[in-house]
Scaffold this active site. Structure first.
Site, PDB file in Angstrom:
ATOM      1  N   ARG A  43      42.900  39.640  35.793  1.00 24.96           N
ATOM      2  CA  ARG A  43      43.060  40.248  34.466  1.00 24.96           C
ATOM      3  C   ARG A  43      42.350  41.596  34.404  1.00 24.96           C
ATOM      4  NH1 ARG A  43      44.763  37.914  30.073  1.00 24.96           N
ATOM      5  NH2 ARG A  43      44.261  35.818  30.838  1.00 24.96           N
TER       6      ARG A  43
ATOM      7  N   GLU B  25      47.815  35.908  40.094  1.00 25.02           N
ATOM      8  CA  GLU B  25      48.399  36.131  38.765  1.00 25.02           C
ATOM      9  C   GLU B  25      47.840  37.421  38.186  1.00 25.02           C
ATOM     10  OE1 GLU B  25      47.172  34.512  34.389  1.00 25.02           O
ATOM     11  OE2 GLU B  25      47.250  33.037  35.994  1.00 25.02           O
TER      12      GLU B  25
ATOM     13  N   THR C  96      49.824  35.360  31.027  1.00 24.33           N
ATOM     14  CA  THR C  96      49.978  35.757  29.623  1.00 24.33           C
ATOM     15  C   THR C  96      51.433  36.129  29.341  1.00 24.33           C
ATOM     16  OG1 THR C  96      47.728  36.663  29.844  1.00 24.33           O
ATOM     17  CG2 THR C  96      48.817  36.979  27.742  1.00 24.33           C
TER      18      THR C  96
ATOM     19  N   LYS D 184      48.839  23.865  32.794  1.00 22.80           N
ATOM     20  CA  LYS D 184      47.587  24.616  32.755  1.00 22.80           C
ATOM     21  C   LYS D 184      46.786  24.115  31.552  1.00 22.80           C
ATOM     22  CE  LYS D 184      46.190  29.309  31.410  1.00 22.80           C
ATOM     23  NZ  LYS D 184      46.670  30.708  31.233  1.00 22.80           N
TER      24      LYS D 184
ATOM     25  N   GLY E  12      39.416  33.045  36.613  1.00 19.76           N
ATOM     26  CA  GLY E  12      39.460  34.341  35.968  1.00 19.76           C
ATOM     27  C   GLY E  12      38.207  35.143  36.221  1.00 19.76           C
TER      28      GLY E  12
END
Length: 203
Positions: free
Chosen positions: A14, A37, A66, A126, A176
């Site tokens: 992210r 991701e 997302t 998830k 993350g």
């Protein structure tokens, strides 16, 4: 053919930029995390996905996080992504992902969301945010899921609590902030990735 997935870990990048995506991605894959991701609220996420797919080829499964709409699913596919991860459960998004032959990992908390996601064709579930549900809640949910359902914990998962979640029955995890934060060097991300992989492998 589906790509091999040596470890059931999804590396969440992210905030990564296209300019750094490949170097960071290479560091993560070298550590053994081969599912990546790029959340769509990152800078130019589709360009980062394109570059990662081009650079990593068959060494990694690359996609987006997302993902909230059907149009975004098509955008991810057009960029070469083969993974669609969402923070929520939208059957239309899951169905579109499934139709296109991409992996679908929707976010769920409740049994209703879990079964709606599976009915729509989700690859796996998830559990997000995992820290909100907790291990006891995860086990209660796991007890009613069909045999073979893959359940990944995402949100607050890392080196310090891997062992407890694994012992409780989780199948995998999304990583993350424990793996990557904007501004970190590929070398630092690589170190963090190796620590996470080593912690996951401890029985």
């Amino acid at each position: 053919m589906p790509l091999p997935e040596p470890l059931p870990l999804i590396g969440i990048l992210r905030g990564v930029t296209p300019e750094e995506a490949v170097a960071v991605g290479e560091a993560v894959v070298a550590a053994g995390i081969t599912t990546l991701e790029v959340p769509l609220n990152s800078p130019e996420p589709l360009e980062s996905i394109r570059r990662l797919v081009e650079a990593l080829g068959e060494r990694a499964l690359v996609g987006a996080g997302t993902v909230l709409t059907v149009d975004q699913v098509h955008d991810v596919q057009a960029a070469g992504g083969r993974l669609v991860v969402s923070p929520n459960c939208r059957p239309a998004v899951i169905e579109a992902t499934h139709r296109l032959g991409l992996q679908s990992w929707p976010g769920i908390v409740t049994p209703s969301e879990a079964f709606d996601a599976l009915d729509a064709g989700a690859t796996g579930l998830k559990l997000f945010p995992a820290v909100q549900v907790g291990i006891d809640g995860m086990q209660a949910l796991r007890a009613v899921l069909p045999a073979g359902t893959r359940l990944y914990a995402v949100g607050g998962i890392g080196v310090g609590n891997f062992a407890a979640w694994r012992a409780a029955g989780i199948d995998g995890a999304g990583l993350g902030g424990a793996l990557y934060r904007p501004g970190q060097s590929p070398e630092q991300v690589g170190r963090q990735a190796r620590e996470l992989v080593a912690a996951w492998k401890i029985d």
